[in-house]
Design an enzyme around this catalytic site. Structure first.
Site, short mmCIF file in Angstrom:
data_model
loop_
_atom_site.label_atom_id
_atom_site.label_comp_id
_atom_site.label_asym_id
_atom_site.label_seq_id
_atom_site.Cartn_x
_atom_site.Cartn_y
_atom_site.Cartn_z
N ASP A 11 0.87 -1.19 0.00
CA ASP A 11 0.00 0.00 0.00
C ASP A 11 0.91 1.24 0.00
O ASP A 11 1.79 1.36 0.84
CB ASP A 11 -0.89 -0.02 1.25
N ASP A 105 -3.82 2.27 -5.12
CA ASP A 105 -2.47 2.23 -4.53
C ASP A 105 -2.22 0.98 -3.71
O ASP A 105 -1.33 0.98 -2.87
CB ASP A 105 -2.24 3.48 -3.68
N GLU A 106 -2.98 -0.06 -3.94
CA GLU A 106 -2.95 -1.20 -3.04
C GLU A 106 -3.13 -2.50 -3.81
O GLU A 106 -4.01 -2.58 -4.66
CB GLU A 106 -4.10 -0.99 -2.05
#
Ligand code: TTP
Ligand code: MG
Length: 454
Positions: A11, A105-106
């Site tokens: 993340d 973002d993960e």
């Protein structure tokens, strides 16, 4: 139950604001807040410097401004975030073909296909190298968790945030989870948390000690069983590389019924902004745009158009919605309007976001959001006219944070605009903090630009 630490969760740290600080050196080390900059905007994310003021995602911008008036308030620049996200996902793909991207973002990586025999020391080296590569390639920092399951790796990536690595050794699952609050478990939202709290259960360890039958009694069969297992560190969930298509929508009920098409189109634009933020956050795009209209008499209709290509372009979604709206008789009054995008497909395969969402949440289209070309619309309507409607009339609109180019001075970004003037700071990812200059908003030397390249 896996016996080796093969599941990795990555993340990025303070993602949107980290990209802003990377591209805008004068903001490094300072509180930066990315979000809707209009009166009703909300915070997308805050830099760690801003979080010490208690500012976080989903807080109203008004509240954030009260807490930290001196922060930089910037509109999101989705194309820049998307570039960074793609680069990171590309690095993950070098590790294993088995990746589940969860949001922009993960992502999870299952190392089983490529590194089935990893142990704690080898996976630590591998994850450290990955973090270093992310920083080298994107300039951003990531936090990584590694463990025997999605549950443990996700918990691990939060444990040493920002810029950290946590490897939870096989066998250490139960003791790691035991002291944590129950809301750390997947599927424990406010309602479940409340129920467990009322039974005096606050930590995961306390839940792990409860009989399965009692948990099923309390939470139902499926939920009770899942929580029972997760609390004991048992999680056999596999990665889902092609996540199921779903839809994202937003709707609003008006205080008084509306009849004016232009006013309704304006509300549609605001709703679309909300939908787009979700699309980008989920790393998704969609093909079908649906408009939901509830009339003064509570009768409700939905109308859809399907595009040839999936899109998360604000202008394309808006043009589809406007087209649907124009075919509906609104003269008797509309009490609710909703906009949805469905047929979502995997983010990584799609085109770059072509447009900026109007971050002022106001009446003017965002700079650069012109030239919508809806394709393959199913229901009637004059597409040329729809596209025409999106062309901004009047002066250009400059949004805080926007990338610009000045004919003589080169690359910069909009620090602020108002009263017919725009202030630009001339700097980029590889310069020091740069100087500012102020221009008339109509200055022909100034033009919108692409995000800088790291
Ligand atoms: P997160 O990973 O939840 O947050 P973050 O990366 O900003 O911070 P952290 O270091 O705690 O991971 O979300 C990723 C991005 O998604 C975030 O930078 C902005 C966007 N986002 C929103 O737009 N709205 C939201 O409510 C949230 C939670 C995130
Ligand atoms: Mg993040």
């Amino acid at each position: 139950m896996r016996t080796r630490p093969v599941i990795l969760h990555l993340d990025l740290d303070a993602f949107f604001s980290a990209v802003e600080q990377l591209h805008k050196p004068s903001l490094r080390g300072k509180p930066v807040i990315v979000g809707g900059t209009g009166r009703r905007g909300v915070v997308s994310t805050a830099s760690y410097e801003a979080r010490v003021f208690g500012i976080g995602s989903a807080m109203s911008i008004g509240e954030a401004r009260r807490r930290c008036p001196n922060a930089a308030y910037l509109a999101p620049r989705f194309p820049a975030y998307r570039d960074a996200s793609r680069a990171v996902m590309g690095l993950l793909a070098e590790l294993s073909p088995l990746i589940e991207q969860v949001s922009v973002d993960e992502a999870y990586v299952d190392l089983t296909p490529t590194h089935p025999d990893v142990d704690v020391p080898t996976v630590t080296v591998l994850a450290d190298r990955l973090r270093a590569r992310v920083t080298e390639v994107t300039g951003l920092t990531a936090s990584i968790g590694v463990g025997t399951s999605k549950l443990l790796s996700k918990i691990g990536s939060e444990l040493n945030k920002p810029d950290g690595l946590t490897v939870i050794a096989p066998g250490a699952e139960v003791e790691t989870l035991a002291p944590m609050p129950i809301r750390k478990l997947p599927g424990v939202g406010p309602a479940t948390q409340d129920r467990l709290h009322r039974r005096g259960l606050h930590t995961i360890g306390e839940v792990a000690a409860v009989d399965l039958a009692d948990l099923i009694d309390l939470l139902g069969q499926a939920h009770g069983l899942a929580i029972h297992q997760h609390a004991r560190g048992i999680d056999d969930r596999v990665l889902e590389p092609d996540r199921e298509a779903k839809s994202v929508s937003a709707e609003t009920t008006f205080p008084t019924d509306l009849t004016d098409q232009r006013e309704l189109a304006e509300h549609a634009r605001r709703l679309i902004n909300r939908v787009i933020v979700r699309l980008v956050k989920d790393g998704a795009t969609g093909r079908t745009i649906t408009l939901k209209i509830r009339s003064y008499d509570f009768s409700t209709i939905t109308r859809s158009v399907t595009l040839d290509q999936p899109t998360d372009s604000a202008a394309k979604i808006l043009s589809g919605a406007k087209q649907l709206l124009s075919a509906i008789d609104t003269s008797n009054g509309i009490r609710l309007l909703g906009v949805g995008v469905s047929g979502l497909s995997d983010y990584a395969q799609q085109d770059l976001l072509a447009d900026l969402v109007d971050p002022t949440d106001g009446t003017a289209p965002a700079v650069g959001s012109v030239g919508a070309v809806p394709v393959g619309v199913e229901e009637g309507g004059d597409l040329a006219q729809v596209a025409e409607d999106l062309v901004p009339v009047g002066d250009p609109v400059w949004t805080p944070g926007q990338d610009v180019h000045h004919a003589e001075r080169g690359a910069g970004w909009v620090q602020g605009a108002g009263l017919g003037r725009v202030t630009v700071r001339f700097e980029g990812p590889h310069t020091g903090p740069g100087p500012i200059a102020t221009y008339a908003i109509t200055d022909p030397a100034l033009s919108p630009a692409e995000p800088p390249v790291w």
